[in-house]
Design an enzyme around this catalytic site. Structure first.
Site, PDB file in Angstrom:
ATOM      1  N   ASP A 137       0.820  -1.259   0.114  1.00  0.00           N
ATOM      2  CA  ASP A 137       0.202  -0.165   0.030  1.00  0.00           C
ATOM      3  C   ASP A 137       0.794   1.055  -0.186  1.00  0.00           C
ATOM      4  O   ASP A 137       0.355   2.084  -0.696  1.00  0.00           O
ATOM      5  CB  ASP A 137      -1.780  -0.093   1.012  1.00  0.00           C
ATOM      6  CG  ASP A 137      -0.436  -0.597   2.710  1.00  0.00           C
ATOM      7  OD1 ASP A 137       0.579  -0.477   2.319  1.00  0.00           O
ATOM      8  OD2 ASP A 137      -1.014  -0.564   3.774  1.00  0.00           O
ATOM      9  N   THR A 180       2.796  -8.286  -0.463  1.00  0.00           N
ATOM     10  CA  THR A 180       3.617  -8.046   0.771  1.00  0.00           C
ATOM     11  C   THR A 180       3.202  -9.114   1.848  1.00  0.00           C
ATOM     12  O   THR A 180       2.213  -9.935   1.556  1.00  0.00           O
ATOM     13  CB  THR A 180       2.558  -6.794   1.469  1.00  0.00           C
ATOM     14  OG1 THR A 180       3.207  -7.377   3.056  1.00  0.00           O
ATOM     15  CG2 THR A 180       1.747  -6.412   1.605  1.00  0.00           C
ATOM     16  N   ILE A 181       4.428  -9.625   2.662  1.00  0.00           N
ATOM     17  CA  ILE A 181       3.762 -11.191   3.577  1.00  0.00           C
ATOM     18  C   ILE A 181       2.991 -10.652   4.660  1.00  0.00           C
ATOM     19  O   ILE A 181       2.459 -11.320   5.099  1.00  0.00           O
ATOM     20  CB  ILE A 181       5.150 -11.379   4.123  1.00  0.00           C
ATOM     21  CG1 ILE A 181       5.937 -10.387   4.783  1.00  0.00           C
ATOM     22  CG2 ILE A 181       5.654 -11.540   2.911  1.00  0.00           C
ATOM     23  CD1 ILE A 181       6.973 -10.639   5.525  1.00  0.00           C
ATOM     24  N   ASP A 182       2.895  -8.859   4.890  1.00  0.00           N
ATOM     25  CA  ASP A 182       1.539  -8.436   5.907  1.00  0.00           C
ATOM     26  C   ASP A 182       0.476  -8.786   5.540  1.00  0.00           C
ATOM     27  O   ASP A 182      -0.449  -8.280   6.446  1.00  0.00           O
ATOM     28  CB  ASP A 182       2.601  -7.476   5.484  1.00  0.00           C
ATOM     29  CG  ASP A 182       3.285  -7.169   6.126  1.00  0.00           C
ATOM     30  OD1 ASP A 182       4.737  -7.818   6.247  1.00  0.00           O
ATOM     31  OD2 ASP A 182       4.631  -5.583   5.705  1.00  0.00           O
ATOM     32  N   ARG A 224      12.003 -19.424  26.244  1.00  0.00           N
ATOM     33  CA  ARG A 224      12.434 -18.725  25.374  1.00  0.00           C
ATOM     34  C   ARG A 224      11.934 -17.739  23.704  1.00  0.00           C
ATOM     35  O   ARG A 224      10.795 -18.815  23.809  1.00  0.00           O
ATOM     36  CB  ARG A 224      13.142 -20.090  24.039  1.00  0.00           C
ATOM     37  CG  ARG A 224      14.534 -20.717  25.660  1.00  0.00           C
ATOM     38  CD  ARG A 224      15.505 -19.723  25.967  1.00  0.00           C
ATOM     39  NE  ARG A 224      16.914 -20.882  26.644  1.00  0.00           N
ATOM     40  CZ  ARG A 224      17.017 -20.653  27.543  1.00  0.00           C
ATOM     41  NH1 ARG A 224      15.612 -19.709  28.411  1.00  0.00           N
ATOM     42  NH2 ARG A 224      17.664 -21.655  28.048  1.00  0.00           N
ATOM     43  N   HIS A 279      13.342 -11.655   8.074  1.00  0.00           N
ATOM     44  CA  HIS A 279      13.193 -11.989   7.130  1.00  0.00           C
ATOM     45  C   HIS A 279      12.994 -13.398   6.672  1.00  0.00           C
ATOM     46  O   HIS A 279      12.845 -13.046   4.916  1.00  0.00           O
ATOM     47  CB  HIS A 279      14.392 -11.315   6.495  1.00  0.00           C
ATOM     48  CG  HIS A 279      14.688  -9.509   6.412  1.00  0.00           C
ATOM     49  ND1 HIS A 279      14.950  -9.412   7.728  1.00  0.00           N
ATOM     50  CD2 HIS A 279      13.580  -8.263   6.531  1.00  0.00           C
ATOM     51  CE1 HIS A 279      14.723  -7.966   8.041  1.00  0.00           C
ATOM     52  NE2 HIS A 279      14.060  -7.648   6.738  1.00  0.00           N
ATOM     53  N   ARG A 332      10.618 -12.927   4.502  1.00  0.00           N
ATOM     54  CA  ARG A 332      10.272 -13.372   3.284  1.00  0.00           C
ATOM     55  C   ARG A 332      11.153 -13.911   2.036  1.00  0.00           C
ATOM     56  O   ARG A 332      10.940 -13.723   0.618  1.00  0.00           O
ATOM     57  CB  ARG A 332      11.098 -11.897   3.143  1.00  0.00           C
ATOM     58  CG  ARG A 332      10.300 -10.768   3.944  1.00  0.00           C
ATOM     59  CD  ARG A 332      10.028  -9.165   3.822  1.00  0.00           C
ATOM     60  NE  ARG A 332      11.068  -8.634   3.881  1.00  0.00           N
ATOM     61  CZ  ARG A 332      11.401  -8.031   3.848  1.00  0.00           C
ATOM     62  NH1 ARG A 332      11.097  -7.598   4.391  1.00  0.00           N
ATOM     63  NH2 ARG A 332      12.440  -7.015   2.828  1.00  0.00           N
TER      64      ARG A 332
HETATM   65  O1  F6P Z   1       6.057  -4.782   5.234  1.00  0.00           O
HETATM   66  C1  F6P Z   1       7.362  -6.143   4.849  1.00  0.00           C
HETATM   67  C2  F6P Z   1       7.731  -6.303   6.380  1.00  0.00           C
HETATM   68  O2  F6P Z   1       8.836  -7.297   6.565  1.00  0.00           O
HETATM   69  C3  F6P Z   1       7.673  -5.949   7.730  1.00  0.00           C
HETATM   70  O3  F6P Z   1       6.256  -6.620   7.583  1.00  0.00           O
HETATM   71  C4  F6P Z   1       8.556  -5.803   8.148  1.00  0.00           C
HETATM   72  O4  F6P Z   1       7.995  -4.979   9.769  1.00  0.00           O
HETATM   73  C5  F6P Z   1       9.305  -4.919   7.487  1.00  0.00           C
HETATM   74  O5  F6P Z   1       9.283  -5.494   6.067  1.00  0.00           O
HETATM   75  C6  F6P Z   1      10.539  -5.383   7.722  1.00  0.00           C
HETATM   76  O6  F6P Z   1      11.265  -3.906   6.868  1.00  0.00           O
HETATM   77  P1  F6P Z   1      13.008  -4.607   6.335  1.00  0.00           P
HETATM   78  O7  F6P Z   1      12.740  -5.394   5.189  1.00  0.00           O
HETATM   79  O8  F6P Z   1      13.383  -3.003   5.736  1.00  0.00           O
HETATM   80  O9  F6P Z   1      13.555  -4.565   7.618  1.00  0.00           O
END
Ligand code: F6P
Length: 359
Positions: free
Chosen positions: A115, A138-140, A276, A282, A285
């Site tokens: 977005d 977006t993974i979000d 823990r 990442h 992603r």
């Molecule tokens: O918007 C995708 C995202 O992976 C979020 O889940 C996370 O908060 C952010 O990007 C992390 O960003 P960066 O890759 O800049 O660390």
């Protein structure tokens, strides 16, 4: 009619971006069009010479569709309206990008983004009179007016697998394991992966929690004879003072992070379990897109080209009711789609006895 279109990826990467581009290139070239790939989001057009190359069918034959990341590169920190300059100042460079697109004779731009990127790209293209189509990724999974964004499903799969891996080590050591997942201000990854991965507690930014409620759930598990518990927490869940936990990176960039480590001692104290924390980060992603993301990516990529062929512009393609759809881009960027508290997943979680942090 022969056309030249351009494609770029913008914002944080995710699995499935190359699969979108493959679909765009295959479909557009089959119509006789030329596809230009712009590198590193719009920043590629601020370089001299422009970081742009023609994308051909053969570039995407074979392995590329399966690859994580984006072959074009991307950025989530170079807003062309507020562009960071080497001397530390910021400059509006948006018109330079519009001029570059015009000089390349680009009829329409396909932006694969979230977005934030759509907001920037739609303002930029409308000021330059360039036609725009957005493909949500977006993974979000927080883009409005689409049930799914490319990359979400793979991220949920990774987080689910992490829970599968945490469960046996938790059971071997009589521990509570807390898994911190991404998602920015929406709890979609935590909720979906938590249900799929058999979590006992799922904390999302949309639902306020109390340590008492979490402890009651975990103590109940212990009393029933189970020696471990799994907790999933979304990165933007607040600390007890109402503040979100953040990490400040070199250069001052802030990102959510740290809530699992913050909660661990409190949960240990309140439950008597060794606790823990794992931050998945990442890993969610990267990697190859799963089959759902490959399908979604290619369905959306084809639909984006179809819209251009029909002369329907300034739309975001999306997925609703088991099929592709498209909506006005300005409507899509109005809403950040957070978890629906009256939706199926929240109901399912509660019905399964999963604690969502509230009583
Ligand atoms: O918007 C995708 C995202 O992976 C979020 O889940 C996370 O908060 C952010 O990007 C992390 O960003 P960066 O890759 O800049 O660390």
């Amino acid at each position: 009619m022969k056309k030249t279109i351009a494609v770029l990826t913008s914002g944080g990467d995710c699995a499935g971006l190359n699969a979108v581009m493959r679909a765009v290139v295959f479909h557009a070239t089959s119509l006789g069009w030329t596809v230009l790939g712009i590198q590193n989001g719009t920043a590629g057009l601020l370089e001299e010479p422009y970081a742009v190359r023609e994308l051909k069918r053969e570039d995407f034959d074979g392995f590329t569709m399966r690859r994580g990341g984006t072959v074009l590169g991307t950025t989530n920190s170079r807003d062309p309206f507020h562009y960071p300059m080497p001397d530390g100042t910021y400059k509006d460079r948006s018109m330079e990008i519009c001029d570059a697109l015009k000089s390349l004779d680009v009829e329409a731009l396909i932006g694969i983004g979230g977005d934030g990127s759509f907001d920037i790209l739609s303002r930029l293209t409308s000021q330059g009179g360039i036609k725009f189509i957005g493909v949500p990724k977006t993974i979000d999974n927080d883009v409005g007016l689409t049930d799914l964004a490319v990359g979400f499903d793979t991220a949920v799969e990774v987080a689910t697998e992490a829970l599968d891996r945490l469960q046996p080590t938790a059971a071997s050591h009589d521990r509570v394991m807390i898994l911190e997942v991404m998602g920015r201000d929406a709890g979609h990854i935590a909720l979906s992966a938590g249900i799929a991965g058999g979590a006992d507690v799922i904390l999302i930014p949309e639902i306020p929690y109390s340590i008492d409620a979490i402890a009651e759930k975990i103590k109940g598990i212990k009393e029933a004879g189970r020696n471990f518990a799994l907790v999933v927490v979304s990165e933007a869940v607040t600390a007890l003072d109402g503040e979100k936990r953040e990490v400040v990176y070199h250069g001052g960039e802030k990102r959510y992070g740290g809530i699992a480590e913050y909660l661990a001692p409190m949960i240990a104290e309140a439950t008597g379990f060794e606790t823990r924390a794992t931050v998945l980060g990442h890993v969610q992603r990267g990697g190859s897109p799963n089959h759902n993301d490959r399908l979604l990516a290619q369905n959306l990529g084809v639909h984006a080209v179809d819209l251009i062929a029909k002369g329907r512009y300034n739309r975001m393609v999306g997925w609703q009711n088991r099929g592709v759809t498209d909506v006005a881009i300005e409507d899509a960027v109005k809403v950040c789609r957070t978890v629906d508290l009256n939706g199926t997943r929240v109901h399912t979680a509660r019905a399964l006895g999963i604690c969502l942090g509230d009583k």
